[in-house]
Motif scaffolding. Sequence first.
Motif, PDB file in Angstrom:
ATOM      1  N   LYS A 116      20.809  70.652  52.341  1.00 19.49           N
ATOM      2  CA  LYS A 116      19.928  71.761  52.715  1.00 19.49           C
ATOM      3  C   LYS A 116      20.437  73.059  52.087  1.00 19.49           C
ATOM      4  CE  LYS A 116      18.738  69.761  57.221  1.00 19.49           C
ATOM      5  NZ  LYS A 116      18.820  69.964  58.677  1.00 19.49           N
ATOM      6  N   SER A 117      19.531  73.970  51.855  1.00 23.29           N
ATOM      7  CA  SER A 117      19.900  75.276  51.299  1.00 23.29           C
ATOM      8  C   SER A 117      20.491  76.155  52.403  1.00 23.29           C
ATOM      9  CB  SER A 117      18.662  75.966  50.719  1.00 23.29           C
ATOM     10  OG  SER A 117      17.766  76.314  51.769  1.00 23.29           O
ATOM     11  N   TYR A 118      21.187  77.234  51.992  1.00 25.87           N
ATOM     12  CA  TYR A 118      21.716  78.183  52.954  1.00 25.87           C
ATOM     13  C   TYR A 118      20.580  78.712  53.828  1.00 25.87           C
ATOM     14  CZ  TYR A 118      26.213  78.743  50.427  1.00 25.87           C
ATOM     15  OH  TYR A 118      27.437  78.561  49.857  1.00 25.87           O
ATOM     16  N   LYS A 119      19.474  79.018  53.166  1.00 21.83           N
ATOM     17  CA  LYS A 119      18.336  79.593  53.869  1.00 21.83           C
ATOM     18  C   LYS A 119      17.804  78.630  54.934  1.00 21.83           C
ATOM     19  CE  LYS A 119      13.817  81.642  53.164  1.00 21.83           C
ATOM     20  NZ  LYS A 119      12.693  81.805  52.295  1.00 21.83           N
ATOM     21  N   LYS A 120      17.645  77.367  54.577  1.00 21.29           N
ATOM     22  CA  LYS A 120      17.130  76.363  55.512  1.00 21.29           C
ATOM     23  C   LYS A 120      18.070  76.191  56.709  1.00 21.29           C
ATOM     24  CE  LYS A 120      14.459  72.863  56.714  1.00 21.29           C
ATOM     25  NZ  LYS A 120      13.231  73.114  57.404  1.00 21.29           N
ATOM     26  N   ILE A 121      19.363  76.119  56.434  1.00 20.93           N
ATOM     27  CA  ILE A 121      20.348  75.970  57.520  1.00 20.93           C
ATOM     28  C   ILE A 121      20.293  77.194  58.434  1.00 20.93           C
ATOM     29  CG2 ILE A 121      22.788  75.702  58.094  1.00 20.93           C
ATOM     30  CD1 ILE A 121      23.123  74.341  55.319  1.00 20.93           C
ATOM     31  N   ALA A 122      20.202  78.385  57.836  1.00 19.65           N
ATOM     32  CA  ALA A 122      20.145  79.627  58.613  1.00 19.65           C
ATOM     33  C   ALA A 122      18.907  79.637  59.512  1.00 19.65           C
ATOM     34  CB  ALA A 122      20.153  80.827  57.677  1.00 19.65           C
ATOM     35  N   GLU A 123      17.780  79.203  58.969  1.00 28.08           N
ATOM     36  CA  GLU A 123      16.550  79.163  59.771  1.00 28.08           C
ATOM     37  C   GLU A 123      16.711  78.212  60.950  1.00 28.08           C
ATOM     38  OE1 GLU A 123      13.482  78.001  57.041  1.00 28.08           O
ATOM     39  OE2 GLU A 123      13.497  79.938  56.000  1.00 28.08           O
ATOM     40  N   GLU A 124      17.262  77.023  60.688  1.00 30.58           N
ATOM     41  CA  GLU A 124      17.423  76.024  61.749  1.00 30.58           C
ATOM     42  C   GLU A 124      18.392  76.482  62.835  1.00 30.58           C
ATOM     43  OE1 GLU A 124      18.547  72.398  59.781  1.00 30.58           O
ATOM     44  OE2 GLU A 124      16.511  72.035  59.042  1.00 30.58           O
ATOM     45  N   GLN A 125      19.432  77.208  62.420  1.00 35.17           N
ATOM     46  CA  GLN A 125      20.425  77.673  63.394  1.00 35.17           C
ATOM     47  C   GLN A 125      20.084  79.056  63.945  1.00 35.17           C
ATOM     48  OE1 GLN A 125      24.512  77.267  62.109  1.00 35.17           O
ATOM     49  NE2 GLN A 125      24.183  75.184  61.355  1.00 35.17           N
ATOM     50  N   GLU A 126      18.987  79.621  63.439  1.00 34.09           N
ATOM     51  CA  GLU A 126      18.530  80.940  63.868  1.00 34.09           C
ATOM     52  C   GLU A 126      19.618  81.997  63.720  1.00 34.09           C
ATOM     53  OE1 GLU A 126      17.022  80.265  67.829  1.00 34.09           O
ATOM     54  OE2 GLU A 126      15.286  79.162  67.077  1.00 34.09           O
ATOM     55  N   VAL A 127      20.199  82.012  62.516  1.00 38.28           N
ATOM     56  CA  VAL A 127      21.209  83.013  62.168  1.00 38.28           C
ATOM     57  C   VAL A 127      20.899  83.545  60.771  1.00 38.28           C
ATOM     58  CG1 VAL A 127      23.028  81.977  63.603  1.00 38.28           C
ATOM     59  CG2 VAL A 127      22.790  81.262  61.229  1.00 38.28           C
ATOM     60  N   GLU A 128      21.656  84.543  60.348  1.00 44.58           N
ATOM     61  CA  GLU A 128      21.489  85.117  59.010  1.00 44.58           C
ATOM     62  C   GLU A 128      22.112  84.189  57.961  1.00 44.58           C
ATOM     63  OE1 GLU A 128      19.835  87.985  58.255  1.00 44.58           O
ATOM     64  OE2 GLU A 128      19.291  88.031  60.381  1.00 44.58           O
ATOM     65  N   VAL A 129      21.618  84.270  56.727  1.00 43.26           N
ATOM     66  CA  VAL A 129      22.157  83.480  55.619  1.00 43.26           C
ATOM     67  C   VAL A 129      23.639  83.788  55.437  1.00 43.26           C
ATOM     68  CG1 VAL A 129      22.037  83.084  53.128  1.00 43.26           C
ATOM     69  CG2 VAL A 129      19.931  83.224  54.457  1.00 43.26           C
ATOM     70  N   LYS A 130      23.994  85.070  55.590  1.00 44.35           N
ATOM     71  CA  LYS A 130      25.399  85.485  55.439  1.00 44.35           C
ATOM     72  C   LYS A 130      26.299  84.739  56.435  1.00 44.35           C
ATOM     73  CE  LYS A 130      28.322  88.190  53.417  1.00 44.35           C
ATOM     74  NZ  LYS A 130      28.703  87.883  52.057  1.00 44.35           N
ATOM     75  N   THR A 131      25.787  84.462  57.625  1.00 43.53           N
ATOM     76  CA  THR A 131      26.560  83.728  58.634  1.00 43.53           C
ATOM     77  C   THR A 131      26.834  82.308  58.160  1.00 43.53           C
ATOM     78  OG1 THR A 131      25.521  85.048  60.375  1.00 43.53           O
ATOM     79  CG2 THR A 131      26.567  82.987  61.057  1.00 43.53           C
ATOM     80  N   ILE A 132      25.843  81.691  57.529  1.00 44.05           N
ATOM     81  CA  ILE A 132      26.014  80.339  57.000  1.00 44.05           C
ATOM     82  C   ILE A 132      27.042  80.354  55.872  1.00 44.05           C
ATOM     83  CG2 ILE A 132      24.870  78.406  55.835  1.00 44.05           C
ATOM     84  CD1 ILE A 132      24.207  78.801  58.875  1.00 44.05           C
ATOM     85  N   GLU A 133      26.966  81.341  54.993  1.00 45.59           N
ATOM     86  CA  GLU A 133      27.946  81.462  53.910  1.00 45.59           C
ATOM     87  C   GLU A 133      29.354  81.560  54.481  1.00 45.59           C
ATOM     88  OE1 GLU A 133      26.733  84.879  51.647  1.00 45.59           O
ATOM     89  OE2 GLU A 133      24.966  83.866  50.846  1.00 45.59           O
ATOM     90  N   THR A 134      29.507  82.362  55.532  1.00 42.75           N
ATOM     91  CA  THR A 134      30.822  82.536  56.167  1.00 42.75           C
ATOM     92  C   THR A 134      31.292  81.230  56.809  1.00 42.75           C
ATOM     93  OG1 THR A 134      30.334  84.857  56.587  1.00 42.75           O
ATOM     94  CG2 THR A 134      32.110  83.873  57.875  1.00 42.75           C
ATOM     95  N   LYS A 135      30.378  80.559  57.510  1.00 41.09           N
ATOM     96  CA  LYS A 135      30.752  79.277  58.134  1.00 41.09           C
ATOM     97  C   LYS A 135      31.186  78.263  57.084  1.00 41.09           C
ATOM     98  CE  LYS A 135      27.975  79.217  62.366  1.00 41.09           C
ATOM     99  NZ  LYS A 135      26.926  78.469  63.096  1.00 41.09           N
ATOM    100  N   LEU A 136      30.460  78.160  55.982  1.00 43.22           N
ATOM    101  CA  LEU A 136      30.826  77.228  54.914  1.00 43.22           C
ATOM    102  C   LEU A 136      32.180  77.593  54.317  1.00 43.22           C
ATOM    103  CD1 LEU A 136      27.509  76.413  53.052  1.00 43.22           C
ATOM    104  CD2 LEU A 136      29.123  74.774  53.968  1.00 43.22           C
ATOM    105  N   TYR A 137      32.403  78.876  54.103  1.00 38.60           N
ATOM    106  CA  TYR A 137      33.686  79.332  53.554  1.00 38.60           C
ATOM    107  C   TYR A 137      34.831  78.915  54.481  1.00 38.60           C
ATOM    108  CZ  TYR A 137      37.448  82.436  52.151  1.00 38.60           C
ATOM    109  OH  TYR A 137      38.667  82.928  51.757  1.00 38.60           O
ATOM    110  N   ARG A 138      34.668  79.169  55.765  1.00 39.70           N
ATOM    111  CA  ARG A 138      35.712  78.825  56.736  1.00 39.70           C
ATOM    112  C   ARG A 138      35.888  77.308  56.861  1.00 39.70           C
ATOM    113  NH1 ARG A 138      34.142  83.359  61.225  1.00 39.70           N
ATOM    114  NH2 ARG A 138      35.062  85.136  60.107  1.00 39.70           N
ATOM    115  N   ALA A 139      34.782  76.569  56.792  1.00 42.82           N
ATOM    116  CA  ALA A 139      34.861  75.102  56.868  1.00 42.82           C
ATOM    117  C   ALA A 139      35.632  74.557  55.670  1.00 42.82           C
ATOM    118  CB  ALA A 139      33.456  74.506  56.925  1.00 42.82           C
ATOM    119  N   ARG A 140      35.373  75.123  54.486  1.00 42.78           N
ATOM    120  CA  ARG A 140      36.104  74.679  53.287  1.00 42.78           C
ATOM    121  C   ARG A 140      37.591  75.003  53.407  1.00 42.78           C
ATOM    122  NH1 ARG A 140      31.518  77.397  50.149  1.00 42.78           N
ATOM    123  NH2 ARG A 140      30.007  75.721  49.896  1.00 42.78           N
ATOM    124  N   LEU A 141      37.920  76.173  53.958  1.00 42.62           N
ATOM    125  CA  LEU A 141      39.332  76.512  54.188  1.00 42.62           C
ATOM    126  C   LEU A 141      39.967  75.511  55.153  1.00 42.62           C
ATOM    127  CD1 LEU A 141      39.343  80.416  54.547  1.00 42.62           C
ATOM    128  CD2 LEU A 141      40.228  79.053  52.646  1.00 42.62           C
TER     129      LEU A 141
END
Length: 184
Positions: A147-172
């Motif tokens: 899924k795209s950042y945008k799609k994940i953000a829509e499903e989780q009802e958060v901003e795209v930037k929040t998804i980017e941050t979550k992915l960054y932290r998950a990769r760390l």
Amino acid sequence: MEEELIEKVRNGSHHAFRLLIERYKDQVFRTVYAVLRNQKDAEDASQEVFVKIYTSLSRYENQGFKTWITRIAVNHAIDCKRKAARRNEEITGSAVQPPKEDILLERLDSVEAKFEEKQLRLLVRRRIGEMPENYRRVIHDYYIKEKSYKKIAEEQEVEVKTIETKLYRARLWMRKHWKEEDFQ
């Protein structure tokens, strides 16, 4: 339990090796039979696989015994299939291997590659399941469901930037807790 048996076999216990054979004989047979498609050949090859397992046990590095022996079984079955094809070639006196045999060998290589890929996918999914929930969901959605950042953000009802941050932290988190050799 399994690691104890393996250590006992390494220390020369024939009884422990018999227990390993008993535990894995059906799986090894099924794996070999899937490639050879002949009961007698699969029985012979299965015995040879256990000899290879015994002689190779010193090189086993506790990376998943079932996967390790299955890989040995697949490789040995493919070798047996190739030897049979060469013997057949010698009997018929043909200097050039028929194209049909080339296709069969390619398929066998493909079966092995697919098997290893499937095993890796299963391992990755299991390891993702061990992640903290807040990382697991975003990793699964992005990498597994693609899924795209945008799609994940829509499903989780958060901003795209929040998804980017979550992915960054998950990769760390993955870099910190996972080792590359865990996936080989």
